[in-house]
Write a protein that holds these residues in place. Structure first.
Motif, short mmCIF file in Angstrom:
data_model
loop_
_atom_site.label_atom_id
_atom_site.label_comp_id
_atom_site.label_asym_id
_atom_site.label_seq_id
_atom_site.Cartn_x
_atom_site.Cartn_y
_atom_site.Cartn_z
N THR A 438 29.61 46.78 -21.99
CA THR A 438 28.23 46.78 -22.44
C THR A 438 27.47 47.87 -21.71
OG1 THR A 438 28.37 44.38 -22.73
CG2 THR A 438 26.18 45.36 -22.80
N HIS A 439 26.78 48.74 -22.47
CA HIS A 439 25.96 49.80 -21.89
C HIS A 439 24.49 49.38 -21.98
CE1 HIS A 439 29.19 52.72 -21.41
NE2 HIS A 439 29.60 52.42 -22.64
N ILE A 440 23.82 49.38 -20.84
CA ILE A 440 22.41 49.01 -20.79
C ILE A 440 21.64 50.18 -20.20
CG2 ILE A 440 20.73 47.38 -19.86
CD1 ILE A 440 22.95 45.32 -19.66
N THR A 441 20.71 50.71 -21.00
CA THR A 441 19.90 51.85 -20.56
C THR A 441 18.43 51.51 -20.73
OG1 THR A 441 20.00 52.85 -22.76
CG2 THR A 441 21.70 53.50 -21.17
N ALA A 442 17.58 52.15 -19.92
CA ALA A 442 16.14 51.94 -19.98
C ALA A 442 15.44 53.29 -20.04
CB ALA A 442 15.66 51.15 -18.77
N GLU A 443 14.38 53.36 -20.83
CA GLU A 443 13.61 54.59 -20.95
C GLU A 443 12.17 54.23 -21.29
OE1 GLU A 443 15.23 56.88 -24.13
OE2 GLU A 443 14.64 55.45 -25.67
N SER A 467 19.91 41.62 -16.19
CA SER A 467 18.82 41.08 -15.35
C SER A 467 18.19 42.18 -14.50
CB SER A 467 19.38 39.96 -14.47
OG SER A 467 18.37 39.44 -13.63
N ARG A 468 19.02 43.08 -13.96
CA ARG A 468 18.49 44.18 -13.14
C ARG A 468 17.59 45.09 -13.97
NH1 ARG A 468 22.82 45.30 -10.94
NH2 ARG A 468 23.62 46.86 -12.38
N ALA A 469 18.01 45.40 -15.20
CA ALA A 469 17.20 46.28 -16.05
C ALA A 469 15.89 45.60 -16.45
CB ALA A 469 18.00 46.67 -17.28
N ALA A 491 24.83 32.36 -21.65
CA ALA A 491 24.28 32.86 -20.39
C ALA A 491 23.35 34.04 -20.62
CB ALA A 491 25.43 33.26 -19.45
N ALA A 492 23.75 34.98 -21.49
CA ALA A 492 22.91 36.14 -21.76
C ALA A 492 21.62 35.73 -22.47
CB ALA A 492 23.69 37.15 -22.60
N TYR A 493 21.76 34.79 -23.40
CA TYR A 493 20.56 34.34 -24.12
C TYR A 493 19.55 33.70 -23.18
CZ TYR A 493 17.52 31.64 -27.13
OH TYR A 493 16.43 31.10 -27.74
N GLU A 494 20.03 32.83 -22.28
CA GLU A 494 19.12 32.17 -21.35
C GLU A 494 18.45 33.18 -20.44
OE1 GLU A 494 18.06 29.16 -21.16
OE2 GLU A 494 19.28 28.34 -22.78
N THR A 495 19.19 34.18 -19.99
CA THR A 495 18.61 35.22 -19.13
C THR A 495 17.51 35.97 -19.85
OG1 THR A 495 20.70 35.47 -17.93
CG2 THR A 495 19.13 37.29 -17.79
N LEU A 496 17.80 36.39 -21.07
CA LEU A 496 16.82 37.15 -21.85
C LEU A 496 15.60 36.31 -22.18
CD1 LEU A 496 16.29 39.85 -23.26
CD2 LEU A 496 17.49 38.97 -25.25
N GLN A 497 15.82 35.03 -22.57
CA GLN A 497 14.72 34.16 -22.94
C GLN A 497 13.83 33.85 -21.75
OE1 GLN A 497 14.02 32.96 -26.13
NE2 GLN A 497 12.11 32.34 -25.16
N GLY A 498 14.46 33.56 -20.58
CA GLY A 498 13.67 33.25 -19.39
C GLY A 498 12.81 34.42 -18.95
N TRP A 499 13.40 35.64 -18.98
CA TRP A 499 12.61 36.81 -18.58
C TRP A 499 11.48 37.06 -19.57
CZ3 TRP A 499 11.77 41.23 -21.42
CH2 TRP A 499 11.06 42.23 -20.76
N GLN A 500 11.73 36.86 -20.87
CA GLN A 500 10.70 37.10 -21.87
C GLN A 500 9.51 36.16 -21.67
OE1 GLN A 500 11.96 36.44 -25.85
NE2 GLN A 500 10.05 37.11 -26.77
N ASP A 501 9.79 34.89 -21.41
CA ASP A 501 8.70 33.94 -21.19
C ASP A 501 7.88 34.32 -19.95
OD1 ASP A 501 9.55 32.55 -23.40
OD2 ASP A 501 10.70 31.07 -22.26
N ALA A 502 8.59 34.72 -18.89
CA ALA A 502 7.89 35.09 -17.66
C ALA A 502 7.06 36.35 -17.86
CB ALA A 502 8.90 35.29 -16.52
N HIS A 503 7.61 37.32 -18.58
CA HIS A 503 6.89 38.57 -18.80
C HIS A 503 5.66 38.34 -19.68
CE1 HIS A 503 6.67 42.96 -18.73
NE2 HIS A 503 6.37 42.92 -20.03
N ALA A 504 5.78 37.48 -20.67
CA ALA A 504 4.63 37.18 -21.53
C ALA A 504 3.55 36.44 -20.75
CB ALA A 504 5.09 36.34 -22.73
#
Length: 830
Positions: A438-443, A467-469, A491-504
């Motif tokens: 999996t390639h994860i990039t940020a811009e 999680s780091r990105a 596991a990936a879904y929970e990570t993404l969902q938890g960060w999204q709720d916190a960011h919102a």
């Protein structure tokens, strides 16, 4: 609609008073025996397959080191036993080139009699596998493994037979055959080389003879022609080359008890079972595809039952091994010849086995004339052809070249079973690597939006990097997470969902999309659905909602998925601004989701101009979405919409020139090929015509609507007139007077169309067609006015449009029409 039709009673039995019950041992009522019929296509196909199978069976037996008669036994048993009991009617079974290496190794290690016993045990194993119904599981093997196995076997066969072609004897392994090839080239046997060269030349040239001569000659198999030519050459010149020497059948070797280490015998049985099963099942699937693509003959052939086919192959191997024959498998070359020759049933396969038996019994003197180098050349060419360029390209295109090469090398250097096991292991490793890669990039874009791109499958292995990105995103920032993969685990879904709720919660905005811009759909029920919902690519934003009304056609649907279609700011503006806000929200959704998909096509239309194929005249009713009903896109339809889908006649009182102008432009300028008038159920304009006398408006004044509806008066008069037949829907009368008027209005407006000069001229030229259409809104069902009906000469029938099973009508449907509807229509007509 299907109907249950009772079986017709036999009149002769009824006349004599015979009972419909028969005595247990009495003959059937017809008094005759069941007739065994063979189609002419099966007979001719069986001969074609026999002519191919005879030399190939001898050549494969020669290549394995088995008695030559063993090849004939396997061919006969494959045709008669596997053909009769197998689940693939048109597949031809027999000794296969893919088993040559396996069988040769077994004969060298254990001898011929033990090899026959191993074949019997492999057949028993196949019957057991068929009983537990695992045939379909064999297709889970990667095609790269199967193709690599065949290529490895093919190159092994070719290298061994090359020594026979050159007049020598093959070595025990491909490496030794390559190592000894220079010495063999230095010691050529002239007659053997000449016979082999002629065989190879005929094999390669025969399918490419041009013209009418080639079409006729290709009806004779190239293998038969090549071997026959070599036999004739050897006989006429008296060359000193070895020939086929079939011993007496009384001396034919039969199987004995297996002799050797138990583990070695078990591994041999497993190898024969694996290779014969996989090759037979893959060949059966390929035969199904060939039959489906065949245009002639159009006889119905049942699809392969893979478990039954596996059982048939097992029975054939038991019989073949018991009779001293080679292992049996489904053979692609002979199966393709069988289908191409027009076979329509399993009779062709069985007949080919019968011809093999007759040849082995009565054509031994003719078979003994075949030179062994010719058979060696035949098998060598087949071996080289097993290394298919098409398979190599397929493996490269699907990024499985490593699996193909490793399997090929393993089979050629180590053996079939070892090579296949290594190939499967590499295929699994490659699949796991792709799953974990999996390639994860940020811009950060120019407008300040932070974009995180995830390329590949999102599993727990990628959670630390994800999680780091995510945690590097600034508080309160606008973030777009683009997922380019078809799978996301829990596991990936929970990570993404938890960060999204916190960011919102910190004031940030998050948008999760696929690569094409579709929004991510969260699970509909339970955490376990995260992966499947993510793969869907459409649905609720951020995975918070289970609302699934958003679909590709929702820009035309009056729904309220604001939180799925726009940013929170636009959602709030839409709620506060009423209809204007809804419009802005819709426009934003279009610019975000639809515009990127249609921009290229619209740019082309802007450059080239519009060239619609038809003019579509329909009602202004908001429930009619023309693009959805007709599955059309930009530039396909030139659409005119008005209240009641009316077409004013030229020169009529209070004529509205806008409709006439559109008709003239479409017919004369755009050169449309057809015009469709489309009415619909529950039309308010038709209801108004029925409810209010149009010619006597209230207060003596005409409103714009009443003036416009005057163009629908001829439709109302047509429905009430007894000089015109009713327009009706096929299979039933209209439900009420409004539906009757809606149907009649379509017919009447088509008549109005004919009065326009441009339309009449194109109709006379034969370059324009008129169509009537009725759309039932509640049923989401379209009906077309029956083709070929001249309006006014017979009943105007609207035929249902839909799948085949929906369009089949009950023959008694017309007589079962609703009597209440008929009564109400009679009242309206009166």
């Amino acid at each position: 609609m299907s109907a249950c039709v009772p079986t017709r009673t036999d009149h002769s039995s009824r006349a004599t008073g015979a009972s419909r019950f028969q005595r247990p041992h009495s003959p059937p009522p017809g008094g005759g025996r069941r007739r065994f019929r063979i189609a002419g296509a099966d007979l001719s196909a069986s001969i074609s397959v026999f002519l191919i199978a005879l030399p190939l069976s001898l050549g494969i037996a020669l290549a394995t080191g088995a008695p030559l008669q063993a090849g004939l036994v396997a061919a006969a048993v494959g045709g008669l036993v596997a053909g009769r009991f197998g689940g693939a009617p048109l597949q031809v079974s027999g000794p296969a080139a893919g088993l040559t290496v396996v069988t040769a190794d077994l004969i060298q290690q254990y001898g011929w009699r033990t090899t026959c016993a191993i074949t019997v045990l492999a057949g028993v194993a196949q019957l057991g596998l068929s009983h537990v119904r695992v045939a379909r599981s064999a297709l889970a093997v990667s095609p790269a493994v199967v193709h690599g196995m065949l290529a490895g076997i093919g190159i092994t066969i070719a290298l061994a037979q090359l020594h026979i072609v050159l007049g020598g004897n093959p070595e025990s392994s491909p490496v030794d055959n390559v190592r000894m090839l220079p010495a063999q080239l230095a010691d050529l046997h002239g007659p053997a080389v000449l016979v082999s060269a002629l065989t190879v030349a005929v094999l390669l040239a025969w399918p490419h003879i041009p013209g009418r001569t080639g079409r006729i000659s290709r009806k004779i198999p190239a293998a038969l022609v090549a071997v026959s030519a070599a036999a004739v050459l050897a006989a006429l010149t008296g060359m000193n080359v070895p020939h086929v020497d079939l011993p007496s059948w009384s001396n034919h070797a039969l199987p004995g008890l297996p002799e050797g280490p138990v583990l070695g015998i078990a591994a041999a049985v497993l190898t024969v079972t694996l290779v014969t099963s996989v090759q037979s099942l893959l060949s059966a699937v390929a035969v199904d595809k060939l039959v489906a693509a065949r245009k002639e003959p159009r006889a119905e052939v049942e699809r392969s039952d893979l478990d039954r086919e596996l059982a048939g192959q097992g029975a054939a191997n038991i019989v073949s091994g018991a009779l001293g024959g080679l292992p049996v498998a489904g053979v692609a070359v002979r199966s393709v010849a069988n289908v191409s020759a027009g076979a329509v049933s399993r009779h062709s396969t069985m007949l080919h086995g019968l011809w093999i038996v007759l040849a082995a019994l009565f054509l031994v003197p003719v078979i003994d004339l075949i030179p062994l180098p010719a058979l060696g050349a035949l098998v060598m060419v087949i071996g080289f052809q097993m290394v298919s360029i098409r398979h190599i390209r397929s493996a490269s295109r699907h990024r499985e070249m490593l699996v193909y090469v490793v399997t090929f090398a393993g089979v050629a250097l180590l053996g079939v079973l070892e090579g296949v096991v290594i190939g499967i292991a590499v295929a699994v490793a490659v699949a796991l690597h792709r799953l974990a890669r999996t390639h994860i990039t940020a811009e950060t874009t120019a407008d300040g939006v932070h974009r995180i791109q995830v390329r590949g499958q999102l599993t727990f292995l990628a959670v630390p990097r994800l999680s780091r990105a995510l945690n590097q995103m600034p508080r309160g920032a606008d973030v777009v997470v683009e997922l380019d993969g078809s799978f996301m685990d829990h596991a990936a879904y929970e990570t993404l969902q938890g960060w999204q709720d916190a960011h919102a919660a910190q004031g940030g905005r998050v948008e999760i999309t696929g690569r094409s811009g579709d929004r991510f759909a969260g699970p509909s029920s339970g955490a376990g659905s995260a992966g499947s919902e993510a793969a869907a690519g459409t649905g609720s934003r951020g995975g918070k909602s289970t609302h699934t009304c958003c679909r590709p056609w929702t820009p035309w649907r009056n729904h309220h998925c604001d939180n799925h279609a726009a940013t929170p700011a636009l959602v709030a503006r839409g709620r506060a601004g009423g209809s204007a806000g809804q419009l802005a929200t819709g426009l934003s959704a279009f610019q975000r989701n639809t515009a990127p998909l249609v921009r290229e096509e619209l740019a082309r239309l802007a450059r080239e101009g519009q060239t619609p194929s038809q003019l579509f005249i329909t009602c202004a009713d908001s429930r009619l979405v023309t693009s959805m009903i007709t599955s059309s896109g930009p530039g396909d339809l030139f659409t005119v919409r008005n209240v009641g889908n009316l077409v004013p006649q030229p020169g009529a009182e209070s004529t509205d020139d806008s409709v006439g102008a559109a008709i003239e432009y479409a017919v004369d300028v755009l050169k449309v090929q057809s015009i469709t008038v489309c009415g619909h159920s529950g039309c308010g304009a038709m209801q108004a015509l029925l409810d209010t006398p149009v010619n006597t408006p209230p207060n003596g004044a005409h409103t714009p609507l009443r003036r416009w509806l005057r163009h629908g008066v001829p439709s109302l008069e047509r429905m009430r007139s007894r000089n015109h037949s009713w327009a009706r829907i096929s299979g039933r009368l209209p439900a009420d007077a409004v539906e009757q008027l809606c149907l009649t209005n379509v017919v009447q407006q088509l008549e109005h169309l004919r009065t326009h000069e441009a339309v009449r001229r194109r109709l006379d030229e034969g370059t324009l067609e008129l169509h009537g259409m009725y759309f039932h809104v509640g049923e989401a069902q379209a009906y077309l006015l029956q083709d070929g009906v001249r309006i006014g000469e017979t009943d105007e029938v609207f035929e249902r449009v839909g799948p085949v099973e929906d369009s089949v009508e009950d023959s008694d449907a017309d007589s079962d029409a609703d009597s209440d509807a008929e009564g109400s229509l009679e009242e309206s007509r009166a």
